[in-house]
Design an enzyme around this catalytic site. Structure first.
Site, PDB file in Angstrom:
ATOM      1  N   GLY A   1       6.148  11.356   3.665  1.00  0.00           N
ATOM      2  CA  GLY A   1       6.282  11.798   5.056  1.00  0.00           C
ATOM      3  C   GLY A   1       6.210  10.617   6.011  1.00  0.00           C
ATOM      4  O   GLY A   1       5.668   9.557   5.692  1.00  0.00           O
TER       5      GLY A   1
ATOM      6  N   ASP B   1       9.869   8.346 -10.464  1.00  0.00           N
ATOM      7  CA  ASP B   1       9.060   7.969  -9.293  1.00  0.00           C
ATOM      8  C   ASP B   1       7.591   7.801  -9.702  1.00  0.00           C
ATOM      9  O   ASP B   1       6.945   6.805  -9.355  1.00  0.00           O
ATOM     10  CB  ASP B   1       9.214   9.071  -8.228  1.00  0.00           C
ATOM     11  CG  ASP B   1       8.344   8.853  -7.009  1.00  0.00           C
ATOM     12  OD1 ASP B   1       8.752   8.100  -6.116  1.00  0.00           O
ATOM     13  OD2 ASP B   1       7.241   9.436  -6.960  1.00  0.00           O
TER      14      ASP B   1
ATOM     15  N   GLU C   1       0.827  -1.221   0.000  1.00  0.00           N
ATOM     16  CA  GLU C   1       0.000   0.000   0.000  1.00  0.00           C
ATOM     17  C   GLU C   1       0.859   1.269   0.000  1.00  0.00           C
ATOM     18  O   GLU C   1       0.549   2.247  -0.690  1.00  0.00           O
ATOM     19  CB  GLU C   1      -0.908  -0.002   1.240  1.00  0.00           C
ATOM     20  CG  GLU C   1      -1.818   1.197   1.381  1.00  0.00           C
ATOM     21  CD  GLU C   1      -2.835   1.304   0.259  1.00  0.00           C
ATOM     22  OE1 GLU C   1      -3.763   0.505   0.230  1.00  0.00           O
ATOM     23  OE2 GLU C   1      -2.695   2.211  -0.593  1.00  0.00           O
TER      24      GLU C   1
ATOM     25  N   LYS D   1       5.104   4.312  -9.848  1.00  0.00           N
ATOM     26  CA  LYS D   1       3.772   4.265  -9.210  1.00  0.00           C
ATOM     27  C   LYS D   1       2.686   3.980 -10.243  1.00  0.00           C
ATOM     28  O   LYS D   1       1.787   3.177 -10.000  1.00  0.00           O
ATOM     29  CB  LYS D   1       3.493   5.591  -8.490  1.00  0.00           C
ATOM     30  CG  LYS D   1       4.382   5.824  -7.273  1.00  0.00           C
ATOM     31  CD  LYS D   1       4.227   7.239  -6.753  1.00  0.00           C
ATOM     32  CE  LYS D   1       5.177   7.534  -5.610  1.00  0.00           C
ATOM     33  NZ  LYS D   1       5.289   8.974  -5.312  1.00  0.00           N
TER      34      LYS D   1
END
Ligand code: HSE
Length: 426
Positions: free
Chosen positions: A302, A201, A129, A205
């Site tokens: 984050g 990146d 996830e 994804k």
């Protein structure tokens, strides 16, 4: 109550956030989820980092072998990033029958098939996830929430660094270089920003997300990639005047002509919900044939947002005894049975620097007409002496037609330069 022991490989920002959530919320998860999760050990070279998080020295393993041979470890969380040594560590964990939870998009996009084969052999779980869009639960939405649908399209702002840079260029008129420096100062962009700004990146994804969305294995080689390094603030400003916002979008479409997967700067209408996703935020817009449109929005990076995604996988793994694996309709080792669209159909924004004299506009529009390229809108802005900027927005057309026309424009004496070519999505 079900119990699960966890090992965390890597205590960087995300590893630290994961450890914090798992330890601070241990009692909360017992109450709300009925699972008792304990961090049994960590693998981290920097022992001081582990100690600073409150981890006992005895819980810092000295090798991956020590982790995978620990009978109290059921779930191995890999948050090291990059392909090696993460791949070796994850493979060893799966071969030992441990369930793996990873946030590693590069590893997963490049080696999903092999890793899943290892997991299957041992009936171990493989969860990812956190690999896409940080804290936004997009993987579980695709796997558990959208089963009733054939997903028609996926569009997303799936890289926070580039979204921060483009937002700053749009709102403050900063150049790409200035905005990148600020993103680096704030810790969004890395010292070497290539993976983010060149679109790698986002490509990792999109490869993962579109594979799940369309139930076909879509390798990174199948994703068209263009980053934001060549974006000119002038184009963002002209687009703004015309009612468009520039975003680095990941776009996947499952059409009758084939699957189309691409990452590139894109003008979208200001009224598009993705246009108001600013700064380092991420969002994904899906269209399903039953549900219609849905959109998920949140933090794509984050410590705690990504930790949130990892912990949701850890809890899911701790609560389930059986795991499910992907069932892509095309050959897992390649894409031979899947047709990919190479020549995209799109609207285009084209900015030209031209000689400001009689007949130039007519000559240019004549060239468009000759190449069967239909114009939707034209603007002319006065430039420096003897020069003008012409902005042309095309109707939907094929990329090959645009390329052909641009080549002709480049050899036209009155055209000084093709300043910007940007795809548009309505
Ligand atoms: N570097 C990524 C981004 C976060 O800027 O969105 C992790 O994928």
């Amino acid at each position: 109550m079900k119990k699960a022991g966890v090992a965390i490989l890597g205590l960087g920002v995300v590893g630290g956030g994961t450890y914090q959530i798992l330890t601070e919320k241990k009692e909360y998860f017992k109450k709300t989820q009925g699972v008792d999760i304990t961090v049994e050990c960590v693998l981290e070279k920097n022992v001081d980092r582990a100690l600073s998080l409150g981890i006992e020295r005895s819980a810092v393993a000295s090798s991956i072998e020590e982790v995978v041979s620990n009978p109290n470890v059921d779930i191995v969380v890999e948050v090291i990033g990059g392909v090696e040594p993460a791949k070796t560590f994850v493979t060893k964990a799966l071969k030992s029958g441990k369930t793996v939870v990873t946030s590693n998009k590069e590893l997963f996009a490049k080696h999903w098939t092999e890793l899943e084969a290892e997991a299957k052999k041992m009936n171990a779980g493989l969860f990812f996830e956190a690999s896409c869009v940080g804290g936004v639960p997009i993987i579980r939405t695709l796997q558990e929430g959208m089963q009733a649908n054939k997903i028609l399209s996926i569009k997303g702002i799936i890289n926070g660094t580039t979204n921060y840079i483009l937002t700053k260029m749009a709102n403050e008129g900063s150049s790409y270089e200035e905005a990148l420096k600020e993103a680096q100062r704030l810790g969004y962009a890395e010292f070497n920003p290539t993976a983010d700004v060149e679109g790698f990146d986002a490509t990792y994804k999109l490869s993962i997300l579109s594979s799940l969305a369309f139930n076909k294995k879509i390798c990174i080689e199948n994703v068209y990639r263009e980053g934001i390094t060549a974006v000119d603030k002038e184009d963002i400003a002209y687009g703004k005047e015309m009612g468009y916002t520039l975003k680095l979008l990941g776009i996947g479409k499952d059409t009758e002509s084939g699957v189309e997967v691409r990452v590139h700067p894109t003008f979208i209408k200001n009224s598009d919900p993705l246009a108001s996703v600013n700064d380092s935020f991420n969002a994904v817009h899906l269209v399903g044939d039953a549900v219609g449109e849905i959109m998920l929005y949140g933090r794509g990076a984050g410590a705690l947002p990504t930790g949130s995604a990892i912990v949701s996988d850890v809890i899911f793994a701790a609560k389930h005894d059986r795991y499910f694996y992907t069932n892509f309709e095309n050959n897992k080792k390649g894409n031979k049975q899947t047709k990919f669209v190479g020549d995209f159909t799109s609207k285009y924004y084209i900015r030209l620097s031209v000689a400001d004299k009689a007949g130039v506009l007519a000559k240019i529009s004549g060239l468009f007409a000759k190449n069967n390229l239909s114009i939707q809108e034209v603007r002319q802005v006065a430039g420096s002496e003897g020069e003008a900027q012409i902005i042309i927005v095309t109707h939907l057309c094929s990329e090959s037609l645009v390329k052909k026309t641009l080549e002709k424009l480049k050899t036209t004496a009155e055209v000084f330069a093709v300043k910007g070519t940007i795809r548009m999505e309505d």
